[in-house]
Design a protein around this motif. Structure first.
Motif, PDB file in Angstrom:
ATOM      1  N   LEU A 142       0.829  -1.204   0.000  1.00  0.00           N
ATOM      2  CA  LEU A 142       0.000   0.000   0.000  1.00  0.00           C
ATOM      3  C   LEU A 142       0.865   1.256   0.000  1.00  0.00           C
ATOM      4  O   LEU A 142       1.814   1.366   0.779  1.00  0.00           O
ATOM      5  CB  LEU A 142      -0.918   0.018   1.221  1.00  0.00           C
ATOM      6  CG  LEU A 142      -1.928  -1.128   1.335  1.00  0.00           C
ATOM      7  CD1 LEU A 142      -2.734  -0.991   2.626  1.00  0.00           C
ATOM      8  CD2 LEU A 142      -2.852  -1.166   0.128  1.00  0.00           C
ATOM      9  N   VAL A 143       0.537   2.194  -0.878  1.00  0.00           N
ATOM     10  CA  VAL A 143       1.246   3.477  -0.879  1.00  0.00           C
ATOM     11  C   VAL A 143       0.572   4.411   0.110  1.00  0.00           C
ATOM     12  O   VAL A 143      -0.586   4.216   0.499  1.00  0.00           O
ATOM     13  CB  VAL A 143       1.268   4.120  -2.288  1.00  0.00           C
ATOM     14  CG1 VAL A 143       1.920   3.202  -3.292  1.00  0.00           C
ATOM     15  CG2 VAL A 143      -0.140   4.485  -2.740  1.00  0.00           C
ATOM     16  N   CYS A 144       1.288   5.434   0.503  1.00  0.00           N
ATOM     17  CA  CYS A 144       0.791   6.395   1.482  1.00  0.00           C
ATOM     18  C   CYS A 144      -0.494   7.065   0.972  1.00  0.00           C
ATOM     19  O   CYS A 144      -0.614   7.392  -0.209  1.00  0.00           O
ATOM     20  CB  CYS A 144       1.866   7.449   1.743  1.00  0.00           C
ATOM     21  SG  CYS A 144       1.352   8.742   2.906  1.00  0.00           S
ATOM     22  N   ARG A 145      -1.434   7.283   1.882  1.00  0.00           N
ATOM     23  CA  ARG A 145      -2.695   7.927   1.518  1.00  0.00           C
ATOM     24  C   ARG A 145      -2.495   9.361   1.033  1.00  0.00           C
ATOM     25  O   ARG A 145      -3.362   9.907   0.344  1.00  0.00           O
ATOM     26  CB  ARG A 145      -3.641   7.944   2.727  1.00  0.00           C
ATOM     27  CG  ARG A 145      -4.052   6.583   3.224  1.00  0.00           C
ATOM     28  CD  ARG A 145      -4.884   6.716   4.493  1.00  0.00           C
ATOM     29  NE  ARG A 145      -5.071   5.425   5.145  1.00  0.00           N
ATOM     30  CZ  ARG A 145      -6.064   4.586   4.877  1.00  0.00           C
ATOM     31  NH1 ARG A 145      -6.968   4.932   3.967  1.00  0.00           N
ATOM     32  NH2 ARG A 145      -6.164   3.435   5.512  1.00  0.00           N
ATOM     33  N   HIS A 146      -1.356   9.950   1.378  1.00  0.00           N
ATOM     34  CA  HIS A 146      -1.125  11.353   1.030  1.00  0.00           C
ATOM     35  C   HIS A 146      -0.439  11.520  -0.325  1.00  0.00           C
ATOM     36  O   HIS A 146      -0.289  12.649  -0.794  1.00  0.00           O
ATOM     37  CB  HIS A 146      -0.299  12.033   2.123  1.00  0.00           C
ATOM     38  CG  HIS A 146      -0.954  12.001   3.465  1.00  0.00           C
ATOM     39  ND1 HIS A 146      -2.157  12.609   3.717  1.00  0.00           N
ATOM     40  CD2 HIS A 146      -0.566  11.431   4.643  1.00  0.00           C
ATOM     41  CE1 HIS A 146      -2.501  12.419   4.988  1.00  0.00           C
ATOM     42  NE2 HIS A 146      -1.536  11.697   5.576  1.00  0.00           N
ATOM     43  N   GLN A 160       0.921  17.969   0.005  1.00  0.00           N
ATOM     44  CA  GLN A 160       0.663  17.039   1.088  1.00  0.00           C
ATOM     45  C   GLN A 160       1.984  16.668   1.749  1.00  0.00           C
ATOM     46  O   GLN A 160       3.052  16.772   1.147  1.00  0.00           O
ATOM     47  CB  GLN A 160      -0.015  15.774   0.562  1.00  0.00           C
ATOM     48  CG  GLN A 160      -1.420  15.973   0.043  1.00  0.00           C
ATOM     49  CD  GLN A 160      -2.431  16.165   1.157  1.00  0.00           C
ATOM     50  OE1 GLN A 160      -2.320  15.532   2.229  1.00  0.00           O
ATOM     51  NE2 GLN A 160      -3.410  17.027   0.937  1.00  0.00           N
ATOM     52  N   GLN A 161       1.880  16.198   2.989  1.00  0.00           N
ATOM     53  CA  GLN A 161       3.064  15.727   3.700  1.00  0.00           C
ATOM     54  C   GLN A 161       2.903  14.256   4.016  1.00  0.00           C
ATOM     55  O   GLN A 161       1.863  13.821   4.512  1.00  0.00           O
ATOM     56  CB  GLN A 161       3.288  16.504   4.995  1.00  0.00           C
ATOM     57  CG  GLN A 161       4.558  16.068   5.727  1.00  0.00           C
ATOM     58  CD  GLN A 161       4.825  16.884   6.976  1.00  0.00           C
ATOM     59  OE1 GLN A 161       3.912  17.485   7.532  1.00  0.00           O
ATOM     60  NE2 GLN A 161       6.065  16.904   7.414  1.00  0.00           N
ATOM     61  N   SER A 162       3.927  13.477   3.701  1.00  0.00           N
ATOM     62  CA  SER A 162       3.917  12.043   3.962  1.00  0.00           C
ATOM     63  C   SER A 162       5.085  11.688   4.872  1.00  0.00           C
ATOM     64  O   SER A 162       6.228  12.068   4.600  1.00  0.00           O
ATOM     65  CB  SER A 162       4.037  11.263   2.640  1.00  0.00           C
ATOM     66  OG  SER A 162       4.295   9.898   2.888  1.00  0.00           O
ATOM     67  N   ARG A 163       4.802  10.937   5.947  1.00  0.00           N
ATOM     68  CA  ARG A 163       5.859  10.468   6.845  1.00  0.00           C
ATOM     69  C   ARG A 163       6.087   8.960   6.711  1.00  0.00           C
ATOM     70  O   ARG A 163       6.863   8.378   7.456  1.00  0.00           O
ATOM     71  CB  ARG A 163       5.514  10.800   8.301  1.00  0.00           C
ATOM     72  CG  ARG A 163       5.363  12.280   8.596  1.00  0.00           C
ATOM     73  CD  ARG A 163       5.252  12.537  10.105  1.00  0.00           C
ATOM     74  NE  ARG A 163       4.246  11.709  10.732  1.00  0.00           N
ATOM     75  CZ  ARG A 163       2.928  11.965  10.755  1.00  0.00           C
ATOM     76  NH1 ARG A 163       2.488  13.065  10.137  1.00  0.00           N
ATOM     77  NH2 ARG A 163       2.076  11.151  11.343  1.00  0.00           N
ATOM     78  N   CYS A 164       5.356   8.320   5.786  1.00  0.00           N
ATOM     79  CA  CYS A 164       5.527   6.874   5.586  1.00  0.00           C
ATOM     80  C   CYS A 164       6.995   6.586   5.250  1.00  0.00           C
ATOM     81  O   CYS A 164       7.636   7.398   4.578  1.00  0.00           O
ATOM     82  CB  CYS A 164       4.613   6.382   4.466  1.00  0.00           C
ATOM     83  SG  CYS A 164       2.881   6.212   4.965  1.00  0.00           S
TER      84      CYS A 164
END
Length: 489
Positions: free
Chosen positions: A358-362, A426-430
């Motif tokens: 799964l890729v990040c929702r953001h 958007q910001q992603s921390r994944c």
């Protein structure tokens, strides 16, 4: 232009066993013993015997002398076809006994003799064929398949997803039929097939497990009728079928080889539909105007958005001097295809495979599904632990689900693309799970232990991995189809 000029990508050294068999065949036809032919060309009969057994390679000058003594052309000796059915069996037995599967058994090598009957030889070859078939099925486990796919993706990353050998072969074939500019037509694809000795035949009864079938005996490529629904263009299917011949593919001996061949035929089809010369000129002009857009590239060559995006990954690094990433993601966030050489951290499992993760929702690949208007590309900047990336996503639909196609580049490369002025960010921390996977502490406290959902199980999770030389193909159905159409003209 001769067909043989296309067979450059997968060419190997001369097959000494086949060469030896052909020398022996023509020597026997000439009524000469080993010693007699050896005396004619100035070598001992024992040396000639080593050559006929595939254990010594003759010098070019010696090969010419042998051909002259036998009254044949050198090209006849170098032909890769076995000279007769018996020789074909002996060659196949020699090759299979050299395989790792046989070596692992620790059994002695069986050498066919003059007194060995054809029936015995056929039995030995049949046993080896079954051994190889079972070996292929044994290694085609889901884990091995995922590892093979991961190794192939990483190998292509080292090449910047670019295969110049296939580019050259595609360009040569296109030029041979006079195609220089514009979208590739069905008529031109038909001419390309004729150039390779094939005719394109559209039928309604293809085996359900096959997208196309190539009849090598009668020189036909069977394709579904043009009116079929779905996203697979007939031009692309025909080109992929031709690619096996153009790239000198042989029956795959492992799942890894099957995946490599599939990648190569897809690459060849893309290189024909979007030729390198024209594509690079188009994209270079768009870069100069700071107006690169996958949708423009798609429309210029009459292909799907996914095909254009994948083709862009082939050319962007080698010809436009930029790194990038590509994603095809389902509406549930799972990765179907992925490529990157720009440092984006793809989600991976313990084997290093990204498919199904799964890729990040953001990320734009998932944010694009939230749009109401999906007719144009969706643009977004995404801040990640690896840096900021600009992304362009386009959604599509199949009978089963929705998906998104994403092309992205590092922040500094965004200046070349249409959509760089977007305010979406958007910001992603994944892979930090608190980014978008773990519920908030408040929600966890509120609902933990108070829900029992019924999960939607993907059917492919429990499906066995297709086995056989051509994974997923029903051999009985395939051969019955070929037999049905063999007598048609």
């Amino acid at each position: 232009m001769k067909e043989g000029r296309f067979f450059r990508y997968s060419e190997a050294v001369n097959d000494l066993v086949t060469l030896g068999q052909r020398i022996r065949h023509f020597r026997n036809a000439a009524g000469l013993t080993l010693d007699q032919l050896g005396a004619e060309v100035g070598i001992a009969g024992s040396q000639l015997s080593l050559m006929e057994n595939g254990k010594r390679e003759p010098r070019v000058t010696l090969l010419g002398a042998i051909a002259k003594a036998l009254g044949v052309e050198v090209a006849q000796l170098l032909d890769t076809a076995p000279p007769n059915p018996r020789a074909a069996l002996e060659i196949e037995l020699d090759r299979t006994q050299r395989s790792p599967a046989y070596a692992a058994l620790g059994l002695p090598v069986v050498r066919p003799t003059r007194t060995m009957s054809d029936e015995t030889l056929e039995a030995l070859v049949g046993l080896h064929r079954e051994l190889q078939r079972r070996s292929r099925e044994a290694i085609a486990t889901p884990e091995e398949a995922r590892r093979a796919n991961t190794e192939l993706r990483l190998r292509m990353r080292t090449r910047d997803n670019y295969i110049p050998e296939i580019e050259d072969v595609a360009q040569e074939l296109l030029e041979s039929v006079g195609h220089n500019t514009g979208a590739l037509t069905h008529r031109t694809v038909g001419l390309m097939a004729e150039r390779l000795g094939f005719s394109l035949v559209y039928v309604n009864d293809l085996p359900h497990s096959a997208r196309s079938v190539t009849d090598l005996e009668n020189g036909r490529i069977y394709l579904p009728p043009a009116s079929i629904p779905g996203g697979h263009g007939l031009r692309s299917m025909a080109l992929q079928a031709m690619a096996h011949r153009v790239l000198s593919h042989s029956e795959p001996s492992s799942y890894a080889e099957f995946l490599r061949q599939r990648l190569e035929i897809n690459y060849f089809a893309a290189a024909c539909l979007m030729p390198q010369r024209q594509s690079v000129a188009f994209l270079t002009a768009a870069k100069a105007d700071r107006n690169i857009a996958v949708e423009d590239f798609r429309d210029a060559f009459g292909v799907t958005h996914e095909a254009a995006a994948l083709r862009f990954t082939n050319l962007a690094t080698s010809h436009l001097d930029m790194t990038l990433h590509f994603l095809r993601v389902g509406d549930d966030g799972a990765v179907y295809k992925a490529y990157e050489n720009d440092g984006l951290r793809l989600p991976v499992d313990v084997t290093g495979s990204t498919e199904g993760q799964l890729v990040c929702r953001h990320w734009a690949a998932r944010m694009a599904f939230a749009r109401t208007n999906r007719t144009t590309e969706f643009y977004q900047y995404t801040d990640t632990p690896e840096g900021t990336f600009w992304e362009s996503s386009q959604t599509g639909t199949t009978d089963a689900e929705e998906f998104s196609i994403t092309i992205g580049v590092p922040f500094n490369e965004a200046k070349w693309f249409r959509g760089r002025a977007t305010s979406n960010r958007q910001q992603s921390r994944c892979p930090d799970e608190t980014c978008c996977r773990k519920p908030s502490p408040e929600l966890t406290k509120r609902w933990h232990g108070k829900a029992w959902p019924s999960a939607r199980l993907h059917t492919h999770i429990l499906s066995p991995l297709p086995s056989g030389a051509f994974p997923g193909i029903d051999d009985r159905e395939l051969y019955e189809f070929l037999e049905t159409h063999a007598g048609e003209r």
